[in-house]
Design a protein around this motif. Sequence first.
Motif, PDB file in Angstrom:
ATOM      1  N   ILE A 270       0.847  -1.194   0.000  1.00 49.80           N
ATOM      2  CA  ILE A 270       0.000   0.000   0.000  1.00 49.80           C
ATOM      3  C   ILE A 270       0.882   1.242   0.000  1.00 49.80           C
ATOM      4  CG2 ILE A 270      -1.816   1.289   1.188  1.00 49.80           C
ATOM      5  CD1 ILE A 270      -2.678  -1.322   2.513  1.00 49.80           C
ATOM      6  N   GLY A 271       0.797   2.017  -1.084  1.00 50.27           N
ATOM      7  CA  GLY A 271       1.526   3.273  -1.181  1.00 50.27           C
ATOM      8  C   GLY A 271       0.623   4.443  -0.854  1.00 50.27           C
ATOM      9  N   VAL A 272       1.227   5.519  -0.374  1.00 53.06           N
ATOM     10  CA  VAL A 272       0.461   6.673   0.125  1.00 53.06           C
ATOM     11  C   VAL A 272       1.050   7.974  -0.411  1.00 53.06           C
ATOM     12  CG1 VAL A 272      -0.350   7.883   2.201  1.00 53.06           C
ATOM     13  CG2 VAL A 272       0.041   5.408   2.279  1.00 53.06           C
ATOM     14  N   ASP A 273       0.189   8.858  -0.946  1.00 53.19           N
ATOM     15  CA  ASP A 273       0.591  10.230  -1.259  1.00 53.19           C
ATOM     16  C   ASP A 273       0.320  11.108  -0.044  1.00 53.19           C
ATOM     17  OD1 ASP A 273       1.323   9.661  -3.858  1.00 53.19           O
ATOM     18  OD2 ASP A 273      -0.589  10.280  -4.727  1.00 53.19           O
ATOM     19  N   VAL A 274       1.270  11.972   0.275  1.00 51.07           N
ATOM     20  CA  VAL A 274       1.058  12.907   1.383  1.00 51.07           C
ATOM     21  C   VAL A 274       1.700  14.245   1.039  1.00 51.07           C
ATOM     22  CG1 VAL A 274       3.110  12.088   2.620  1.00 51.07           C
ATOM     23  CG2 VAL A 274       1.284  13.245   3.886  1.00 51.07           C
ATOM     24  N   ILE A 275       1.015  15.336   1.396  1.00 51.92           N
ATOM     25  CA  ILE A 275       1.505  16.694   1.152  1.00 51.92           C
ATOM     26  C   ILE A 275       1.928  17.306   2.482  1.00 51.92           C
ATOM     27  CG2 ILE A 275       0.872  19.021   0.390  1.00 51.92           C
ATOM     28  CD1 ILE A 275      -1.186  17.707  -1.487  1.00 51.92           C
ATOM     29  N   VAL A 276       3.124  17.885   2.532  1.00 48.42           N
ATOM     30  CA  VAL A 276       3.569  18.561   3.757  1.00 48.42           C
ATOM     31  C   VAL A 276       3.624  20.067   3.519  1.00 48.42           C
ATOM     32  CG1 VAL A 276       4.900  16.613   4.607  1.00 48.42           C
ATOM     33  CG2 VAL A 276       6.024  18.310   3.174  1.00 48.42           C
ATOM     34  N   GLY A 277       3.381  20.825   4.582  1.00 45.90           N
ATOM     35  CA  GLY A 277       3.503  22.271   4.502  1.00 45.90           C
ATOM     36  C   GLY A 277       2.285  22.993   3.975  1.00 45.90           C
ATOM     37  N   PHE A 278       1.116  22.325   3.967  1.00 40.20           N
ATOM     38  CA  PHE A 278      -0.107  22.992   3.526  1.00 40.20           C
ATOM     39  C   PHE A 278      -0.433  24.120   4.507  1.00 40.20           C
ATOM     40  CE2 PHE A 278      -4.721  23.429   3.025  1.00 40.20           C
ATOM     41  CZ  PHE A 278      -4.830  23.444   1.647  1.00 40.20           C
ATOM     42  N   PRO A 279      -1.018  25.235   4.020  1.00 39.49           N
ATOM     43  CA  PRO A 279      -1.353  26.358   4.913  1.00 39.49           C
ATOM     44  C   PRO A 279      -2.146  25.891   6.138  1.00 39.49           C
ATOM     45  CG  PRO A 279      -1.678  27.014   2.641  1.00 39.49           C
ATOM     46  CD  PRO A 279      -1.355  25.549   2.612  1.00 39.49           C
ATOM     47  N   GLY A 280      -1.718  26.329   7.304  1.00 41.23           N
ATOM     48  CA  GLY A 280      -2.393  25.949   8.542  1.00 41.23           C
ATOM     49  C   GLY A 280      -1.805  24.717   9.200  1.00 41.23           C
ATOM     50  N   GLU A 281      -0.810  24.089   8.556  1.00 37.08           N
ATOM     51  CA  GLU A 281      -0.194  22.897   9.144  1.00 37.08           C
ATOM     52  C   GLU A 281       0.831  23.340  10.191  1.00 37.08           C
ATOM     53  OE1 GLU A 281       1.345  18.891   7.110  1.00 37.08           O
ATOM     54  OE2 GLU A 281       2.926  20.427   7.181  1.00 37.08           O
ATOM     55  N   THR A 282       0.417  23.383  11.426  1.00 34.64           N
ATOM     56  CA  THR A 282       1.303  23.736  12.527  1.00 34.64           C
ATOM     57  C   THR A 282       2.217  22.556  12.840  1.00 34.64           C
ATOM     58  OG1 THR A 282      -0.261  22.895  14.159  1.00 34.64           O
ATOM     59  CG2 THR A 282      -0.477  25.231  13.532  1.00 34.64           C
ATOM     60  N   ASP A 283       3.178  22.773  13.742  1.00 38.32           N
ATOM     61  CA  ASP A 283       4.052  21.678  14.162  1.00 38.32           C
ATOM     62  C   ASP A 283       3.231  20.537  14.752  1.00 38.32           C
ATOM     63  OD1 ASP A 283       6.296  23.031  13.351  1.00 38.32           O
ATOM     64  OD2 ASP A 283       6.819  23.775  15.354  1.00 38.32           O
ATOM     65  N   GLU A 284       2.221  20.884  15.545  1.00 36.60           N
ATOM     66  CA  GLU A 284       1.392  19.857  16.187  1.00 36.60           C
ATOM     67  C   GLU A 284       0.604  19.055  15.151  1.00 36.60           C
ATOM     68  OE1 GLU A 284       2.590  22.884  18.944  1.00 36.60           O
ATOM     69  OE2 GLU A 284       1.479  23.077  17.054  1.00 36.60           O
ATOM     70  N   ILE A 285       0.071  19.760  14.151  1.00 34.81           N
ATOM     71  CA  ILE A 285      -0.701  19.071  13.113  1.00 34.81           C
ATOM     72  C   ILE A 285       0.207  18.193  12.257  1.00 34.81           C
ATOM     73  CG2 ILE A 285      -1.982  19.456  10.960  1.00 34.81           C
ATOM     74  CD1 ILE A 285      -3.423  21.750  12.328  1.00 34.81           C
ATOM     75  N   PHE A 286       1.417  18.672  11.959  1.00 39.09           N
ATOM     76  CA  PHE A 286       2.341  17.840  11.196  1.00 39.09           C
ATOM     77  C   PHE A 286       2.671  16.560  11.971  1.00 39.09           C
ATOM     78  CE2 PHE A 286       6.755  16.441  10.616  1.00 39.09           C
ATOM     79  CZ  PHE A 286       6.638  15.922   9.332  1.00 39.09           C
ATOM     80  N   LEU A 287       2.935  16.694  13.259  1.00 42.89           N
ATOM     81  CA  LEU A 287       3.238  15.506  14.070  1.00 42.89           C
ATOM     82  C   LEU A 287       2.045  14.557  14.128  1.00 42.89           C
ATOM     83  CD1 LEU A 287       5.333  17.038  16.998  1.00 42.89           C
ATOM     84  CD2 LEU A 287       6.136  15.560  15.128  1.00 42.89           C
TER      85      LEU A 287
END
Length: 454
Positions: A302-319
């Motif tokens: 199972i492969g997954v696409d993921v986007i990092v750094g989208f507007p509103g992505e705080t450190d807590e949300i990224f974690l």
Amino acid sequence: MNAQKKVAFYTLGCKLNFSETSTIARSFENVGYERVDFEETADIYVINTCSVTDNADKRFKTIVKNALKKNENAYLIAVGCYAQLKPEELANIDGVDLVLGATEKFKVTDYINDLSKNDFSGEVHACDIEDADFYVGSYSFGDRTRAFLKVQDGCDYKCTYCTIPLARGISRSDALENVLKNAAEISKKDIKEIVLTGVNIGDYGKGEFGNKKHEHTFLELVQALDKVEGIERLRISSIEPNLLKNETIEFVSKSNSFVPHFHVPLQSGSNTILKKMKRRYMRELYVDRVTKIKEVMPDACIGVDVIVGFPGETDEIFLETYNFLAELNISYLHVFTYSERPNTEAVEMDGVVPKNVRQKRSKMLRGLSVKKRRAFYESQLGNELTVLFESENKEGYIHGFTENYVKVKTPWNPELVNTLHKVKLTEIYEDGAVKFDWVDNVTETNESTLADSL
């Protein structure tokens, strides 16, 4: 007149672009052009562009310069998503002679009168994207061991970061009978594997000209393709989690030809961000999809696409995303660093993430992907699987992929190219590929060739 003319192609972006480049190339061959490698000197260079990320935009200029180094008088043509979105911008790049939009690219030879370089900006032919409402089928072969078969185009989703609907138009599909005809044609060319591709293939069945009635479902497409004779393997490319139904997963688990490999975009492990992205699911549904796949196909990849750094992505949300992916039973990640795209909602959003932070987060998730892939490969050691070998000699090795997308390698042997072999996975090399023992018999000729290559 065109018999002596040479044309070369370069493809940026997705599997769909590869299928369309191959179809465009055949249209040149049909009127007498000779297709050559992009690294060779050609009279015409065609660049199929992508505009998913800012990086793909920048690479275009470099590719143009490289082509002109081989032949400063070459006629340069730009097609594809970037050509539809920013035709004038591309036309103003030094060396570009012709820019064709979403519908015009399939009639490229009709737009070539002579091959004289333009003194100023390139010539542009690009329709309004609302006019891109008809379907043009395509498939690739000869470029790679596997073929990419286009079954769908366009998208009706309104994801706030994405320009694809602006570049490719509304969701529309190929007729089932035409897909089956193309699949049958591919199977006669000694191609062992077909990858289904499109912009949003789970939406398969929508007709042309804005007709939203589904003539057939994606499940019906899969069921029909499974009956086409001569196809060893069928692989589903990226499919949205909300469109990957239990019935499809269960059918693949019992299929004659479809392999246990799914690539399912997630984009974020945070429901807060998923809502801002206007994705059509929450992360709980994604967990359900992964759980279902592993329930009926424990060895599925199972492969997954993921986007990092989208507007509103705080450190807590990224974690939150990082931890979600770390705990999820997946096999690898495709990590995209968010880049602002004109005419999207996300460009106007607050909470812009600094680019250096985006890069740091991307690096963290790429590191997680390496760990996930290795853990998946380790889980497959000792299994007997079937490998389709690729055609490229990479530093004295030939590589191949199992049905569940484990990458293996062995010393180069040209007789293995485009052949299927049963192997037993034994250990993982330092570079991440997997070593194996032969299960089926390698012929004496194969053994001799192998010995000569060592």
